[in-house]
Design an enzyme around this catalytic site. Structure first.
Site, short mmCIF file in Angstrom:
data_model
loop_
_atom_site.label_atom_id
_atom_site.label_comp_id
_atom_site.label_asym_id
_atom_site.label_seq_id
_atom_site.Cartn_x
_atom_site.Cartn_y
_atom_site.Cartn_z
N TYR A 53 -70.89 -17.14 65.25
CA TYR A 53 -69.53 -16.99 64.72
C TYR A 53 -68.93 -18.37 64.43
O TYR A 53 -68.43 -18.63 63.33
CB TYR A 53 -68.66 -16.23 65.74
CG TYR A 53 -67.19 -16.29 65.41
CD1 TYR A 53 -66.68 -15.62 64.31
CD2 TYR A 53 -66.31 -17.05 66.19
CE1 TYR A 53 -65.33 -15.69 63.99
CE2 TYR A 53 -64.95 -17.13 65.89
CZ TYR A 53 -64.48 -16.44 64.79
OH TYR A 53 -63.15 -16.51 64.46
O1 LIG Z 1 -59.90 -19.05 69.43
C1 LIG Z 1 -60.77 -18.59 68.70
O2 LIG Z 1 -61.21 -19.28 67.82
C2 LIG Z 1 -61.36 -17.23 68.95
O3 LIG Z 1 -60.56 -16.55 69.90
C3 LIG Z 1 -61.10 -15.33 70.33
O4 LIG Z 1 -62.31 -15.57 71.04
P1 LIG Z 1 -62.22 -15.76 72.60
O5 LIG Z 1 -61.42 -16.96 72.96
O6 LIG Z 1 -63.61 -15.67 73.12
O7 LIG Z 1 -61.32 -14.49 73.07
P2 LIG Z 1 -61.66 -13.24 73.98
O8 LIG Z 1 -62.83 -12.51 73.49
O9 LIG Z 1 -60.40 -12.48 74.12
O10 LIG Z 1 -62.05 -13.91 75.38
C4 LIG Z 1 -61.08 -14.64 76.10
C5 LIG Z 1 -61.69 -15.11 77.40
O11 LIG Z 1 -61.99 -13.99 78.22
C6 LIG Z 1 -63.34 -14.05 78.64
N1 LIG Z 1 -63.84 -12.65 78.75
C7 LIG Z 1 -64.01 -11.90 77.65
C8 LIG Z 1 -64.45 -10.61 77.75
C9 LIG Z 1 -64.74 -10.09 78.99
O12 LIG Z 1 -65.16 -8.91 79.15
N2 LIG Z 1 -64.58 -10.87 80.08
C10 LIG Z 1 -64.14 -12.16 80.00
O13 LIG Z 1 -63.99 -12.84 81.04
C11 LIG Z 1 -64.06 -14.87 77.62
O14 LIG Z 1 -65.19 -15.46 78.19
C12 LIG Z 1 -62.99 -15.88 77.22
O15 LIG Z 1 -63.01 -16.94 78.12
C13 LIG Z 1 -61.37 -14.40 69.15
O16 LIG Z 1 -62.06 -13.24 69.56
C14 LIG Z 1 -62.12 -15.09 68.04
O17 LIG Z 1 -62.17 -14.24 66.91
C15 LIG Z 1 -61.37 -16.37 67.70
O18 LIG Z 1 -61.89 -17.04 66.65
#
Ligand SMILES: O=C(O)[C@H]1O[C@H](OP(=O)(O)OP(=O)(O)OC[C@H]2O[C@@H](n3ccc(=O)[nH]c3=O)[C@H](O)[C@@H]2O)[C@H](O)[C@@H](O)[C@@H]1O
Length: 428
Positions: A240
Site C-alpha cells: 500500500y
Molecule cells: O496514515 C495512513 O497513512 C494510513 O492510516 C490508516 O492505516 P493505519 O494507521 O494502519 O490505521 P488502522 O488500520 O486503523 O490501525 C491503527 C493502529 O491500530 C493497530 N491495529 C489495527 C487493527 C487491529 O486489529 N489491531 C491493531 O492493534 C495497527 O497496528 C495500527 O497501529 C489507514 O487505514 C490507511 O489507509 C492510511 O493511509
C-alpha cells in the site's frame, strides 16, 4: 540463397513468391509442422480464453451506466458554482462516496463550489455505507457518477461536459494490511487508475489543478521524528505504502512534463463520523459493543504501537486549504507552457496516541469494557508509530488541527450509535 537469408531476410518482402510457395509446401508436408500447428491451435484457444477473462474483468469495473442528456444535465447542475464572493471552483471529487471524499464534497458544496463525484462503490467494505453517504450528498445537490477512475471514456466525457477547475483525487485502494490479501487491487486503483486520471487531466483544456491523497505510510521505516516532508520515503513497509510513494513519483512526472499543478497530501490515520469500517477505531467500536474480542498489536520489545490519529474535520480544512492555494496548471493541448506548482504536505495531528490508549478512550465513551487480546505485531506491513510535523502546511495555508482524540472519538461514537444502534447488527 543462404538459409539465414531465406528465413530472416534483411529487407522485408525480399522473399520472392516462388520461394515462399516452395517453403509452404515443405512446411505442410513435414511431421514437425503438424506439431507446430497443434501448438498454434492451443495458443489460439488460450488467447481466446484469456481475452474472455479480460472482458469479464473489464466489465466488472465498467458496468456502470452513464451518458445521455438527462445525465449530462445532472452533471452540469452539480458542477454549478453558486458563490458570489469569489470566483469559486468546480471540483471533480474521485472517491466521493468514500470517507474523506464525502466530507470534502459536502464542505465544498456548502460554501458554494461546484462538485461532481465519481465512485466505483466497490465492496472492499460494506457498500451500503457508501450508498448512505451518496444519498446524504444527493440531498445537498451533489451528483455522484457510478464509475471507475480506470474508465478513460467516462472521465473524458465528464471533462467534455464540465471544465473542471480542480480535481480532488481521493479514490484509492486504502488499508495497509489488506495489500497482502489483494495486491492487484492496489495496482488497479493506486497506480493504473491514477495514471488514467492524469492522462485525462493533462489533455483537458483548460487543465485542472490536482490535489490528491498520499499517505503517512510513505515514511515506512523512517525513524526520525516527527516526520517531515523532506525525510526519506524510500523504505515502504507495505505494498500500500509503495503504491502511494509511486503515486508521488508519477504525479511529479506529470507536473514536470505537462505542467499540471499537483498537491499530494500525506494523511495521518484519519478517523471520525462516517469513517471506514476496516480501520481499528471503527472495528474496535463494533466489537466492543457486540461483546466480541479485539486484537491489539504490540511492537518489538513490548512497545505499544502509536498513531498520529487525525480528525476528519481537520483533514477537510487541510484539503480545502490545499485546493484554495493550489495555483494553476500551465499546460494546454497536452503541452507544458511553464513551470507549475508541485507540493507535498503532511496533514496530521502532531500528537501521537498509543493503540491501548485509543481503546481506553473508546471504553469510556461506550461505557463498556473491551475483551483485549494482545499479540506481537505480525509482519503485515504495519509501522510502529507515526508522528507528523505540519509546519509546511501551517505556513502555506494556515493548517492547524484543533480536535484531540478524546473529543474526536466522542463525536465518532455519537455518530456510530445513531447510525448502527447499540448492537450494530446491520454492519457486516
Ligand atoms: O496514515 C495512513 O497513512 C494510513 O492510516 C490508516 O492505516 P493505519 O494507521 O494502519 O490505521 P488502522 O488500520 O486503523 O490501525 C491503527 C493502529 O491500530 C493497530 N491495529 C489495527 C487493527 C487491529 O486489529 N489491531 C491493531 O492493534 C495497527 O497496528 C495500527 O497501529 C489507514 O487505514 C490507511 O489507509 C492510511 O493511509
Amino acid at each position: 540463397m543462404p538459409l539465414e537469408e531465406e528465413l530472416f531476410p534483411s529487407t522485408p518482402g525480399k522473399i520472392k513468391n516462388q520461394t515462399m510457395n516452395r517453403q509452404l509446401h515443405r512446411c505442410f508436408s513435414s511431421t514437425s509442422t503438424l506439431f507446430l500447428w497443434a501448438l498454434f491451435l492451443i495458443a489460439l484457444t488460450a488467447s481466446y480464453l484469456s481475452f474472455q477473462s479480460f472482458v469479464d474483468t473489464g466489465s466488472k469495473y465498467f458496468t456502470a451506466s452513464w451518458g445521455g442528456l438527462q445525465w449530462e444535465k445532472q452533471v452540469r447542475n452539480s458542477a454549478q458554482i453558486r458563490r458570489s464572493s469569489s470566483p469559486g471552483m468546480s471540483v471533480l471529487v474521485t472517491g466521493a462516496a468514500g470517507f474523506v471524499g464525502s466530507h470534502v464534497s459536502l464542505a465544498l458544496k456548502k460554501r458554494g463550489d461546484g462538485v461532481v463525484g465519481i465512485d466505483n462503490f466497490n465492496s472492499y467494505y460494506d457498500p451500503s455505507l457508501k450508498k448512505a453517504r451518496k444519498s446524504m450528498l444527493n440531498d445537498h445537490g451533489i451528483f455522484i457518477v457510478e464509475g471507475d477512475i480506470n474508465d478513460a471514456k467516462l472521465l473524458a466525457k465528464l471533462f467534455d461536459v464540465v471544465a473542471f477547475t480542480h480535481v480532488m483525487h481521493l479514490a484509492a485502494q486504502a488499508g495497509v494490511r489488506y495489500a497482502m490479501e489483494n495486491p492487484g487491487s492496489y495496482v488497479h486503483s493506486n497506480i493504473a487508475g491514477l495514471v488514467n486520471l492524469l492522462e485525462i487531466c493533462k489533455s483537458a483544456n483548460p487543465q485542472p489543478s490536482i490535489v490528491w491523497a498520499s499517505s503517512s505510510s510513505v515514511y515506512g521505516l523512517n525513524e526520525k521524528v516527527p516526520f517531515s516532508e523532506s525525510d526519506r520515503t524510500d523504505q515502504p513497509a507495505s505494498l500500500y505504502a509503495a503504491t502511494k510513494k509511486a503515486g508521488e513519483e508519477i504525479t511529479h512526472t506529470y507536473n514536470h512534463i505537462y505542467g499540471l499543478s499537483i498537491t499530494g497530501l500525506r494523511f495521518f490515520t484519519v478517523y471520525g463520523p462516517w469513517g471506514r469500517p476496516d480501520m481499528a477505531y471503527f472495528s474496535f467500536t463494533r466489537n466492543i459493543l457486540q461483546g466480541k474480542p479485539i486484537t491489539i498489536y504490540r511492537g518489538k520489545n513490548r512497545v505499544d504501537l502509536a498513531r498520529d490519529f487525525t480528525y476528519i474535520d481537520d483533514i477537510v480544512k487541510g484539503c480545502i486549504g490545499s485546493l484554495d492555494t493550489s495555483g494553476r496548471s500551465t499546460g494546454t493541448g497536452g503541452k507544458k507552457r511553464g513551470p507549475a506548482p508541485y507540493r507535498i504536505f503532511n496533514l496530521g495531528n502532531t500528537s501521537p496516541v498509543t493503540v491501548p490508549t485509543l481503546v481506553s478512550i473508546l471504553e469510556r465513551h461506550l461505557r463498556r469494557k473491551a475483551k483485549k487480546h494482545v499479540i506481537d505485531m505480525p509482519g503485515n506491513g504495519d509501522v510502529p508509530f507515526t508522528h507528523a510535523n505540519i509546519s509546511y502546511a501551517s505556513s502555506e495555508f494556515g493548517y492547524r488541527p484543533t480536535t484531540d482524540l478524546q473529543t474526536g472519538l466522542k463525536k465518532f461514537v455519537r455518530w456510530y450509535l445513531s447510525y448502527y444502534g447499540y448492537n450494530g447488527k446491520s454492519l457486516t
